[in-house]
Scaffold this motif. Structure first.
Motif, PDB file in Angstrom:
ATOM      1  N   LYS A  82       0.809  -1.222   0.000  1.00  0.00           N
ATOM      2  CA  LYS A  82       0.000   0.000   0.000  1.00  0.00           C
ATOM      3  C   LYS A  82       0.839   1.267   0.000  1.00  0.00           C
ATOM      4  CE  LYS A  82      -0.896   0.018   5.015  1.00  0.00           C
ATOM      5  NZ  LYS A  82      -1.975   0.007   6.013  1.00  0.00           N
ATOM      6  N   ASN A  83       2.142   1.122  -0.140  1.00  0.00           N
ATOM      7  CA  ASN A  83       3.009   2.276  -0.341  1.00  0.00           C
ATOM      8  C   ASN A  83       2.672   2.935  -1.679  1.00  0.00           C
ATOM      9  OD1 ASN A  83       5.688   3.194  -1.827  1.00  0.00           O
ATOM     10  ND2 ASN A  83       5.959   3.578   0.367  1.00  0.00           N
ATOM     11  N   GLU A  84       2.506   4.240  -1.676  1.00  0.00           N
ATOM     12  CA  GLU A  84       2.065   4.933  -2.881  1.00  0.00           C
ATOM     13  C   GLU A  84       2.986   4.673  -4.073  1.00  0.00           C
ATOM     14  OE1 GLU A  84       2.213   9.229  -4.959  1.00  0.00           O
ATOM     15  OE2 GLU A  84       2.621   9.120  -2.804  1.00  0.00           O
ATOM     16  N   ARG A  85       4.262   4.704  -3.848  1.00  0.00           N
ATOM     17  CA  ARG A  85       5.210   4.480  -4.942  1.00  0.00           C
ATOM     18  C   ARG A  85       5.069   3.064  -5.504  1.00  0.00           C
ATOM     19  NH1 ARG A  85       9.824   6.447  -7.258  1.00  0.00           N
ATOM     20  NH2 ARG A  85      11.373   4.881  -7.931  1.00  0.00           N
ATOM     21  N   SER A  86       4.880   2.083  -4.630  1.00  0.00           N
ATOM     22  CA  SER A  86       4.719   0.696  -5.079  1.00  0.00           C
ATOM     23  C   SER A  86       3.474   0.535  -5.941  1.00  0.00           C
ATOM     24  CB  SER A  86       4.648  -0.241  -3.875  1.00  0.00           C
ATOM     25  OG  SER A  86       5.850  -0.231  -3.141  1.00  0.00           O
ATOM     26  N   TYR A 114      -2.194  18.099  -1.593  1.00  0.00           N
ATOM     27  CA  TYR A 114      -3.546  17.608  -1.852  1.00  0.00           C
ATOM     28  C   TYR A 114      -3.998  17.832  -3.293  1.00  0.00           C
ATOM     29  CZ  TYR A 114      -4.304  16.214   2.932  1.00  0.00           C
ATOM     30  OH  TYR A 114      -4.214  15.548   4.136  1.00  0.00           O
ATOM     31  N   THR A 115      -3.045  18.094  -4.184  1.00  0.00           N
ATOM     32  CA  THR A 115      -3.410  18.136  -5.599  1.00  0.00           C
ATOM     33  C   THR A 115      -2.838  16.929  -6.343  1.00  0.00           C
ATOM     34  OG1 THR A 115      -1.470  19.470  -6.188  1.00  0.00           O
ATOM     35  CG2 THR A 115      -3.502  20.647  -5.596  1.00  0.00           C
ATOM     36  N   LYS A 116      -2.195  16.017  -5.635  1.00  0.00           N
ATOM     37  CA  LYS A 116      -1.797  14.729  -6.213  1.00  0.00           C
ATOM     38  C   LYS A 116      -3.018  13.811  -6.186  1.00  0.00           C
ATOM     39  CE  LYS A 116       1.557  13.571  -3.491  1.00  0.00           C
ATOM     40  NZ  LYS A 116       2.716  12.795  -2.980  1.00  0.00           N
ATOM     41  N   GLY A 147      -1.814   9.429  -1.960  1.00  0.00           N
ATOM     42  CA  GLY A 147      -0.732   9.448  -0.989  1.00  0.00           C
ATOM     43  C   GLY A 147      -1.161   9.664   0.442  1.00  0.00           C
ATOM     44  N   HIS A 148      -2.463   9.807   0.694  1.00  0.00           N
ATOM     45  CA  HIS A 148      -2.985  10.024   2.043  1.00  0.00           C
ATOM     46  C   HIS A 148      -4.005   8.966   2.429  1.00  0.00           C
ATOM     47  CE1 HIS A 148      -1.065  14.009   2.580  1.00  0.00           C
ATOM     48  NE2 HIS A 148      -1.223  14.097   1.269  1.00  0.00           N
ATOM     49  N   ASN A 149      -4.065   7.881   1.680  1.00  0.00           N
ATOM     50  CA  ASN A 149      -5.019   6.800   1.936  1.00  0.00           C
ATOM     51  C   ASN A 149      -6.441   7.335   2.093  1.00  0.00           C
ATOM     52  OD1 ASN A 149      -5.732   4.094   2.270  1.00  0.00           O
ATOM     53  ND2 ASN A 149      -5.464   4.146   4.485  1.00  0.00           N
ATOM     54  N   GLU A 150      -6.795   8.229   1.184  1.00  0.00           N
ATOM     55  CA  GLU A 150      -8.107   8.880   1.227  1.00  0.00           C
ATOM     56  C   GLU A 150      -9.217   7.851   1.083  1.00  0.00           C
ATOM     57  OE1 GLU A 150      -9.544  12.888   1.739  1.00  0.00           O
ATOM     58  OE2 GLU A 150      -7.577  11.967   1.811  1.00  0.00           O
TER      59      GLU A 150
END
Length: 408
Positions: free
Chosen positions: A290-294, A363-365, A388-391
Protein backbone atom coordinates in the motif's frame (compact mmCIF):
# COMPACT_ATOMS: atom_id res chain seq x y z
CA UNK A 1 -68.22 53.82 -12.69
CA UNK A 2 -71.74 52.53 -13.55
CA UNK A 3 -72.95 51.89 -17.06
CA UNK A 4 -75.54 54.70 -16.63
CA UNK A 5 -72.75 57.16 -15.82
CA UNK A 6 -70.77 55.91 -18.81
CA UNK A 7 -73.71 56.41 -21.15
CA UNK A 8 -74.31 59.93 -19.81
CA UNK A 9 -70.62 60.86 -20.00
CA UNK A 10 -70.22 59.73 -23.60
CA UNK A 11 -73.71 60.94 -24.80
CA UNK A 12 -73.42 62.98 -28.03
CA UNK A 13 -76.59 64.85 -29.04
CA UNK A 14 -75.52 65.20 -32.68
CA UNK A 15 -75.35 61.41 -33.14
CA UNK A 16 -78.38 59.38 -34.04
CA UNK A 17 -79.96 56.86 -31.71
CA UNK A 18 -78.32 53.93 -33.54
CA UNK A 19 -74.87 55.45 -33.19
CA UNK A 20 -75.45 56.09 -29.49
CA UNK A 21 -76.41 52.46 -28.93
CA UNK A 22 -73.29 51.21 -30.73
CA UNK A 23 -71.13 53.54 -28.68
CA UNK A 24 -72.66 52.31 -25.43
CA UNK A 25 -72.07 48.67 -26.48
CA UNK A 26 -68.41 49.46 -27.34
CA UNK A 27 -67.78 51.12 -23.96
CA UNK A 28 -69.38 48.21 -22.09
CA UNK A 29 -67.17 45.72 -24.04
CA UNK A 30 -64.01 47.67 -23.15
CA UNK A 31 -64.91 47.75 -19.44
CA UNK A 32 -65.72 44.03 -19.33
CA UNK A 33 -62.40 43.16 -21.05
CA UNK A 34 -60.43 45.26 -18.55
CA UNK A 35 -62.24 43.60 -15.66
CA UNK A 36 -61.38 40.13 -17.02
CA UNK A 37 -57.67 41.01 -17.42
CA UNK A 38 -57.51 42.32 -13.85
CA UNK A 39 -59.15 39.14 -12.57
CA UNK A 40 -56.73 36.89 -14.43
CA UNK A 41 -53.74 38.92 -13.28
CA UNK A 42 -54.86 38.59 -9.68
CA UNK A 43 -55.34 34.82 -10.12
CA UNK A 44 -51.82 34.42 -11.58
CA UNK A 45 -50.33 36.49 -8.79
CA UNK A 46 -52.12 34.34 -6.23
CA UNK A 47 -50.74 31.17 -7.79
CA UNK A 48 -47.17 32.53 -7.85
CA UNK A 49 -47.36 33.59 -4.22
CA UNK A 50 -48.84 30.23 -3.32
CA UNK A 51 -45.65 28.34 -4.19
CA UNK A 52 -44.03 29.34 -0.93
CA UNK A 53 -41.08 26.99 -0.41
CA UNK A 54 -41.65 24.99 -3.60
CA UNK A 55 -38.32 24.08 -5.14
CA UNK A 56 -38.67 25.39 -8.71
CA UNK A 57 -34.95 25.31 -9.49
CA UNK A 58 -34.93 21.59 -10.28
CA UNK A 59 -38.59 21.14 -11.12
CA UNK A 60 -39.33 19.00 -8.07
CA UNK A 61 -41.68 19.54 -5.16
CA UNK A 62 -40.25 20.54 -1.82
CA UNK A 63 -41.19 18.21 1.02
CA UNK A 64 -41.12 21.15 3.41
CA UNK A 65 -44.03 22.60 1.47
CA UNK A 66 -46.18 19.49 1.38
CA UNK A 67 -47.78 20.08 4.75
CA UNK A 68 -48.03 23.89 4.46
CA UNK A 69 -49.89 23.83 1.13
CA UNK A 70 -52.16 20.86 1.52
CA UNK A 71 -55.76 21.37 2.57
CA UNK A 72 -59.15 19.71 2.27
CA UNK A 73 -61.10 20.57 -0.85
CA UNK A 74 -64.39 19.11 0.32
CA UNK A 75 -65.93 17.20 3.17
CA UNK A 76 -64.87 13.83 1.81
CA UNK A 77 -61.32 14.22 3.14
CA UNK A 78 -59.59 14.81 -0.18
CA UNK A 79 -56.37 16.83 -0.28
CA UNK A 80 -55.14 19.56 -2.58
CA UNK A 81 -51.48 20.11 -3.42
CA UNK A 82 -49.97 22.19 -6.21
CA UNK A 83 -53.46 22.64 -7.70
CA UNK A 84 -53.97 18.87 -7.94
CA UNK A 85 -56.62 16.95 -6.01
CA UNK A 86 -55.72 13.66 -4.30
CA UNK A 87 -58.10 11.04 -2.92
CA UNK A 88 -57.48 9.50 0.48
CA UNK A 89 -54.72 6.90 0.22
CA UNK A 90 -53.13 8.46 -2.89
CA UNK A 91 -50.24 10.88 -3.08
CA UNK A 92 -46.93 11.76 -4.68
CA UNK A 93 -43.21 11.29 -4.13
CA UNK A 94 -40.81 14.07 -3.17
CA UNK A 95 -37.37 12.70 -4.00
CA UNK A 96 -37.21 9.49 -1.91
CA UNK A 97 -40.14 10.30 0.41
CA UNK A 98 -43.77 9.38 -0.28
CA UNK A 99 -46.55 11.79 0.79
CA UNK A 100 -50.01 10.22 1.23
CA UNK A 101 -53.36 11.99 1.63
CA UNK A 102 -54.87 10.99 4.97
CA UNK A 103 -58.12 12.64 6.02
CA UNK A 104 -57.68 16.16 4.65
CA UNK A 105 -53.87 16.41 4.98
CA UNK A 106 -50.70 14.82 3.64
CA UNK A 107 -48.42 12.65 5.75
CA UNK A 108 -44.86 12.47 4.38
CA UNK A 109 -42.03 10.09 5.26
CA UNK A 110 -38.75 11.64 6.38
CA UNK A 111 -36.09 9.22 5.16
CA UNK A 112 -32.54 10.31 4.28
CA UNK A 113 -32.33 10.58 0.48
CA UNK A 114 -29.31 9.59 -1.59
CA UNK A 115 -29.36 12.86 -3.55
CA UNK A 116 -29.81 15.94 -1.37
CA UNK A 117 -29.84 19.35 -3.11
CA UNK A 118 -28.57 21.10 0.02
CA UNK A 119 -25.40 18.97 0.00
CA UNK A 120 -24.83 19.72 -3.70
CA UNK A 121 -25.26 23.44 -3.04
CA UNK A 122 -22.92 23.37 -0.05
CA UNK A 123 -20.19 21.58 -2.01
CA UNK A 124 -20.43 23.88 -5.01
CA UNK A 125 -20.35 27.00 -2.81
CA UNK A 126 -17.30 25.83 -0.88
CA UNK A 127 -13.63 25.47 -1.75
CA UNK A 128 -13.37 21.68 -1.57
CA UNK A 129 -11.51 21.29 -4.84
CA UNK A 130 -14.31 19.38 -6.55
CA UNK A 131 -17.84 19.99 -7.84
CA UNK A 132 -21.12 18.16 -7.37
CA UNK A 133 -24.15 17.48 -9.55
CA UNK A 134 -27.57 15.84 -9.44
CA UNK A 135 -28.01 12.50 -11.24
CA UNK A 136 -31.41 11.30 -12.40
CA UNK A 137 -30.33 7.66 -11.94
CA UNK A 138 -29.91 8.28 -8.20
CA UNK A 139 -32.84 10.66 -7.61
CA UNK A 140 -35.64 9.00 -5.65
CA UNK A 141 -33.40 6.48 -3.86
CA UNK A 142 -32.81 6.56 -0.13
CA UNK A 143 -29.25 6.60 1.19
CA UNK A 144 -29.77 3.05 2.44
CA UNK A 145 -30.88 1.96 -1.05
CA UNK A 146 -27.85 3.64 -2.60
CA UNK A 147 -25.54 1.67 -0.33
CA UNK A 148 -27.51 -1.51 -0.97
CA UNK A 149 -27.52 -1.34 -4.78
CA UNK A 150 -24.59 0.87 -5.86
CA UNK A 151 -21.70 -0.56 -3.82
CA UNK A 152 -21.42 -4.26 -3.08
CA UNK A 153 -17.99 -5.04 -1.64
CA UNK A 154 -18.19 -6.93 1.62
CA UNK A 155 -15.69 -6.41 4.41
CA UNK A 156 -12.15 -7.39 3.48
CA UNK A 157 -11.22 -10.72 5.02
CA UNK A 158 -8.47 -10.83 7.64
CA UNK A 159 -6.70 -13.53 5.64
CA UNK A 160 -6.38 -11.22 2.65
CA UNK A 161 -5.08 -8.39 4.81
CA UNK A 162 -2.43 -10.74 6.19
CA UNK A 163 -1.33 -11.75 2.68
CA UNK A 164 2.29 -10.96 1.86
CA UNK A 165 2.52 -7.74 -0.12
CA UNK A 166 4.11 -7.70 -3.56
CA UNK A 167 6.20 -4.62 -4.26
CA UNK A 168 7.92 -4.02 -7.59
CA UNK A 169 10.97 -1.76 -7.84
CA UNK A 170 12.57 0.39 -10.49
CA UNK A 171 16.20 1.10 -11.10
CA UNK A 172 17.98 3.42 -8.69
CA UNK A 173 18.19 6.23 -11.24
CA UNK A 174 14.69 5.75 -12.61
CA UNK A 175 12.20 8.44 -11.64
CA UNK A 176 8.44 7.89 -11.85
CA UNK A 177 6.46 10.12 -14.14
CA UNK A 178 4.39 12.89 -12.54
CA UNK A 179 1.35 11.66 -14.44
CA UNK A 180 0.36 8.39 -16.07
CA UNK A 181 -2.87 7.10 -17.61
CA UNK A 182 -3.28 3.45 -18.66
CA UNK A 183 -5.76 4.51 -21.31
CA UNK A 184 -3.08 6.53 -23.08
CA UNK A 185 -0.44 3.79 -22.95
CA UNK A 186 -2.65 0.75 -23.63
CA UNK A 187 -5.79 2.42 -25.00
CA UNK A 188 -7.20 -0.44 -27.16
CA UNK A 189 -6.85 -2.93 -24.30
CA UNK A 190 -8.40 -0.95 -21.43
CA UNK A 191 -12.04 -1.79 -20.78
CA UNK A 192 -14.64 1.02 -20.87
CA UNK A 193 -16.78 2.15 -17.95
CA UNK A 194 -19.64 -0.14 -16.93
CA UNK A 195 -22.88 0.46 -15.08
CA UNK A 196 -23.73 -1.95 -12.28
CA UNK A 197 -27.33 -0.66 -12.20
CA UNK A 198 -29.14 -1.93 -9.09
CA UNK A 199 -26.79 -4.87 -8.52
CA UNK A 200 -24.19 -4.66 -5.76
CA UNK A 201 -21.50 -6.03 -8.03
CA UNK A 202 -18.57 -3.62 -7.83
CA UNK A 203 -16.48 -6.50 -6.48
CA UNK A 204 -17.11 -8.54 -9.66
CA UNK A 205 -16.93 -5.71 -12.20
CA UNK A 206 -13.59 -4.33 -10.97
CA UNK A 207 -12.06 -7.85 -10.82
CA UNK A 208 -13.24 -8.77 -14.34
CA UNK A 209 -12.05 -5.48 -15.84
CA UNK A 210 -8.58 -5.58 -14.24
CA UNK A 211 -8.16 -9.17 -15.48
CA UNK A 212 -9.43 -8.21 -18.94
CA UNK A 213 -7.16 -5.15 -19.15
CA UNK A 214 -4.08 -7.18 -18.28
CA UNK A 215 -5.00 -9.99 -20.69
CA UNK A 216 -4.98 -7.46 -23.50
CA UNK A 217 -1.80 -5.78 -22.31
CA UNK A 218 0.24 -9.00 -22.48
CA UNK A 219 -1.30 -9.94 -25.82
CA UNK A 220 -3.25 -12.97 -24.65
CA UNK A 221 -6.06 -12.04 -27.03
CA UNK A 222 -6.16 -9.68 -29.99
CA UNK A 223 -7.72 -6.35 -29.12
CA UNK A 224 -9.97 -5.68 -26.15
CA UNK A 225 -10.56 -8.58 -23.77
CA UNK A 226 -13.99 -8.22 -22.15
CA UNK A 227 -14.61 -10.65 -19.32
CA UNK A 228 -17.96 -11.28 -17.74
CA UNK A 229 -18.61 -10.13 -14.18
CA UNK A 230 -21.91 -11.97 -14.54
CA UNK A 231 -19.99 -15.23 -14.31
CA UNK A 232 -18.69 -14.25 -10.88
CA UNK A 233 -22.13 -13.07 -9.78
CA UNK A 234 -23.89 -16.26 -10.93
CA UNK A 235 -21.21 -18.93 -10.46
CA UNK A 236 -19.21 -17.79 -7.45
CA UNK A 237 -22.04 -17.90 -4.90
CA UNK A 238 -21.08 -21.29 -3.54
CA UNK A 239 -17.79 -20.03 -2.18
CA UNK A 240 -17.93 -18.79 1.39
CA UNK A 241 -20.00 -15.66 1.79
CA UNK A 242 -20.26 -14.50 -1.82
CA UNK A 243 -23.78 -13.14 -2.34
CA UNK A 244 -24.02 -12.27 -6.03
CA UNK A 245 -25.93 -9.01 -6.46
CA UNK A 246 -26.09 -8.69 -2.68
CA UNK A 247 -22.32 -8.22 -2.49
CA UNK A 248 -19.10 -10.20 -2.56
CA UNK A 249 -15.48 -10.36 -1.42
CA UNK A 250 -12.67 -9.22 -3.69
CA UNK A 251 -10.55 -12.31 -2.93
CA UNK A 252 -12.62 -14.26 -5.45
CA UNK A 253 -10.65 -17.48 -5.02
CA UNK A 254 -11.50 -18.95 -8.42
CA UNK A 255 -8.73 -19.34 -10.99
CA UNK A 256 -11.07 -19.06 -13.98
CA UNK A 257 -13.40 -16.46 -15.45
CA UNK A 258 -15.93 -16.68 -18.21
CA UNK A 259 -15.07 -14.75 -21.35
CA UNK A 260 -17.92 -12.86 -22.97
CA UNK A 261 -17.46 -11.05 -26.28
CA UNK A 262 -20.72 -9.14 -25.89
CA UNK A 263 -21.52 -6.51 -23.30
CA UNK A 264 -22.27 -8.66 -20.27
CA UNK A 265 -25.52 -8.20 -18.41
CA UNK A 266 -25.51 -7.45 -14.72
CA UNK A 267 -28.39 -9.25 -13.03
CA UNK A 268 -29.22 -11.45 -10.06
CA UNK A 269 -31.34 -13.86 -12.06
CA UNK A 270 -28.92 -15.25 -14.63
CA UNK A 271 -28.01 -18.95 -14.63
CA UNK A 272 -24.39 -20.01 -14.26
CA UNK A 273 -23.22 -21.09 -17.73
CA UNK A 274 -19.96 -23.04 -17.69
CA UNK A 275 -18.92 -23.32 -21.32
CA UNK A 276 -15.25 -24.26 -21.17
CA UNK A 277 -14.53 -22.84 -24.62
CA UNK A 278 -15.20 -19.36 -23.26
CA UNK A 279 -12.94 -19.61 -20.22
CA UNK A 280 -9.72 -17.79 -19.44
CA UNK A 281 -7.67 -18.96 -16.49
CA UNK A 282 -6.03 -16.61 -14.01
CA UNK A 283 -3.61 -16.96 -11.15
CA UNK A 284 -4.93 -16.21 -7.65
CA UNK A 285 -5.12 -12.47 -6.93
CA UNK A 286 -2.14 -10.93 -5.12
CA UNK A 287 -1.95 -7.94 -2.79
CA UNK A 288 0.19 -4.96 -3.73
CA UNK A 289 2.07 -3.00 -1.09
CA UNK A 290 0.00 0.00 0.00
CA UNK A 291 3.01 2.28 -0.34
CA UNK A 292 2.06 4.93 -2.88
CA UNK A 293 5.21 4.48 -4.94
CA UNK A 294 4.72 0.70 -5.08
CA UNK A 295 1.16 1.15 -6.35
CA UNK A 296 2.34 3.51 -9.08
CA UNK A 297 5.09 1.12 -10.19
CA UNK A 298 2.61 -1.77 -10.31
CA UNK A 299 0.26 0.21 -12.57
CA UNK A 300 3.12 1.51 -14.74
CA UNK A 301 4.59 -1.93 -15.39
CA UNK A 302 1.58 -4.25 -15.25
CA UNK A 303 -1.58 -2.22 -15.84
CA UNK A 304 -4.65 -1.16 -13.79
CA UNK A 305 -5.23 -2.53 -10.29
CA UNK A 306 -8.31 -3.24 -8.20
CA UNK A 307 -8.85 -1.15 -5.06
CA UNK A 308 -11.43 -0.98 -2.30
CA UNK A 309 -12.60 2.19 -0.62
CA UNK A 310 -15.11 3.48 1.90
CA UNK A 311 -17.90 5.43 0.19
CA UNK A 312 -19.47 8.48 1.82
CA UNK A 313 -22.75 10.02 0.72
CA UNK A 314 -21.19 12.97 -1.10
CA UNK A 315 -19.34 10.70 -3.57
CA UNK A 316 -22.68 9.90 -5.22
CA UNK A 317 -22.99 13.54 -6.36
CA UNK A 318 -19.35 13.90 -7.53
CA UNK A 319 -19.06 15.67 -10.90
CA UNK A 320 -15.45 16.82 -11.35
CA UNK A 321 -12.26 17.77 -9.55
CA UNK A 322 -10.12 16.03 -6.93
CA UNK A 323 -12.32 14.31 -4.37
CA UNK A 324 -11.53 14.29 -0.65
CA UNK A 325 -13.27 12.20 1.99
CA UNK A 326 -15.51 14.24 4.33
CA UNK A 327 -14.50 14.52 7.94
CA UNK A 328 -16.48 12.87 10.72
CA UNK A 329 -18.15 16.13 11.76
CA UNK A 330 -19.29 16.77 8.18
CA UNK A 331 -20.93 13.34 7.99
CA UNK A 332 -22.71 13.95 11.29
CA UNK A 333 -23.99 17.30 10.07
CA UNK A 334 -25.39 15.69 6.92
CA UNK A 335 -27.17 12.97 8.94
CA UNK A 336 -25.30 10.18 7.19
CA UNK A 337 -25.13 8.28 10.47
CA UNK A 338 -28.90 7.74 10.27
CA UNK A 339 -28.33 5.30 7.39
CA UNK A 340 -25.49 3.37 8.99
CA UNK A 341 -27.61 0.22 9.23
CA UNK A 342 -27.85 -0.19 5.46
CA UNK A 343 -27.91 -3.88 4.39
CA UNK A 344 -24.35 -3.80 2.98
CA UNK A 345 -21.14 -2.25 4.22
CA UNK A 346 -19.90 1.07 2.86
CA UNK A 347 -17.11 -0.62 0.89
CA UNK A 348 -16.87 -0.30 -2.86
CA UNK A 349 -14.43 -1.77 -5.41
CA UNK A 350 -12.95 0.32 -8.21
CA UNK A 351 -10.16 0.20 -10.79
CA UNK A 352 -7.18 2.58 -10.52
CA UNK A 353 -6.03 3.54 -14.02
CA UNK A 354 -3.25 5.99 -13.25
CA UNK A 355 -2.28 9.15 -11.41
CA UNK A 356 -1.50 12.85 -11.82
CA UNK A 357 -0.79 16.11 -10.03
CA UNK A 358 -2.07 19.66 -10.52
CA UNK A 359 0.73 21.53 -8.74
CA UNK A 360 3.26 21.05 -5.97
CA UNK A 361 0.84 21.19 -3.02
CA UNK A 362 0.21 17.79 -1.32
CA UNK A 363 -3.55 17.61 -1.85
CA UNK A 364 -3.41 18.14 -5.60
CA UNK A 365 -1.80 14.73 -6.21
CA UNK A 366 -4.49 12.29 -7.31
CA UNK A 367 -5.37 8.81 -8.51
CA UNK A 368 -7.41 8.36 -11.71
CA UNK A 369 -10.15 5.87 -10.80
CA UNK A 370 -12.70 4.04 -12.96
CA UNK A 371 -16.07 3.64 -11.24
CA UNK A 372 -19.01 1.40 -12.23
CA UNK A 373 -21.91 3.88 -12.14
CA UNK A 374 -22.08 4.55 -15.89
CA UNK A 375 -20.37 7.07 -18.17
CA UNK A 376 -22.86 9.81 -17.31
CA UNK A 377 -21.49 9.95 -13.76
CA UNK A 378 -18.41 11.98 -12.74
CA UNK A 379 -15.70 12.64 -15.32
CA UNK A 380 -17.08 10.32 -18.01
CA UNK A 381 -17.44 7.53 -15.46
CA UNK A 382 -14.16 8.16 -13.64
CA UNK A 383 -13.15 10.29 -10.68
CA UNK A 384 -9.97 11.71 -9.22
CA UNK A 385 -9.18 11.27 -5.55
CA UNK A 386 -6.33 12.57 -3.39
CA UNK A 387 -3.24 10.35 -3.68
CA UNK A 388 -0.73 9.45 -0.99
CA UNK A 389 -2.98 10.02 2.04
CA UNK A 390 -5.02 6.80 1.94
CA UNK A 391 -8.11 8.88 1.23
CA UNK A 392 -11.28 6.89 2.00
CA UNK A 393 -8.94 3.91 2.65
CA UNK A 394 -8.35 3.56 -1.09
CA UNK A 395 -4.68 2.58 -0.61
CA UNK A 396 -5.39 -0.05 2.07
CA UNK A 397 -6.04 -3.02 -0.19
CA UNK A 398 -4.66 -2.98 -3.75
CA UNK A 399 -5.14 -6.16 -5.78
CA UNK A 400 -3.44 -7.41 -8.94
CA UNK A 401 -4.18 -10.49 -11.04
CA UNK A 402 -2.43 -12.25 -13.95
CA UNK A 403 -3.63 -14.58 -16.70
CA UNK A 404 -2.51 -18.15 -16.15
CA UNK A 405 0.11 -19.85 -18.33
CA UNK A 406 -2.41 -22.64 -18.88
CA UNK A 407 -4.45 -20.51 -21.30
CA UNK A 408 -4.41 -21.79 -24.88
Amino acid sequence: MSYRTVVKKYYCPFLGSSAQILLVILVIFILLSQSLVDSNSFEMLSRDNGHGGLNLSNGRRSQKNANSRNRAVNNEGKCLYDEETYDIGTGFKINCNLCICQDKEFKCKSRVCLIRPEIIKEINNSNKGWKASNYSDFWGLTLAEGKKYKLGTLHISSSLLRTHNVGLTLGENEILEESFDSRKKWGPYINPIRNQLNCSSSWAISAADVAGDRSGIIGLRKGLTTLSPQYLISCNKGRGKQKGCQGGHIDIGKDTECRNKKSPSISENVDCLKNQSHFLKFTPPYKVSKNERSIRIEILLNGPVQATMVVRQDLFVYKSGIYTCPKVEEMAKNSESSAKNAPNSNYHSVRILGWGQLDTSPYTKYWIVANSWGQQWGESGTFRIVRGHNECEIENCIIGIWPSKNNI
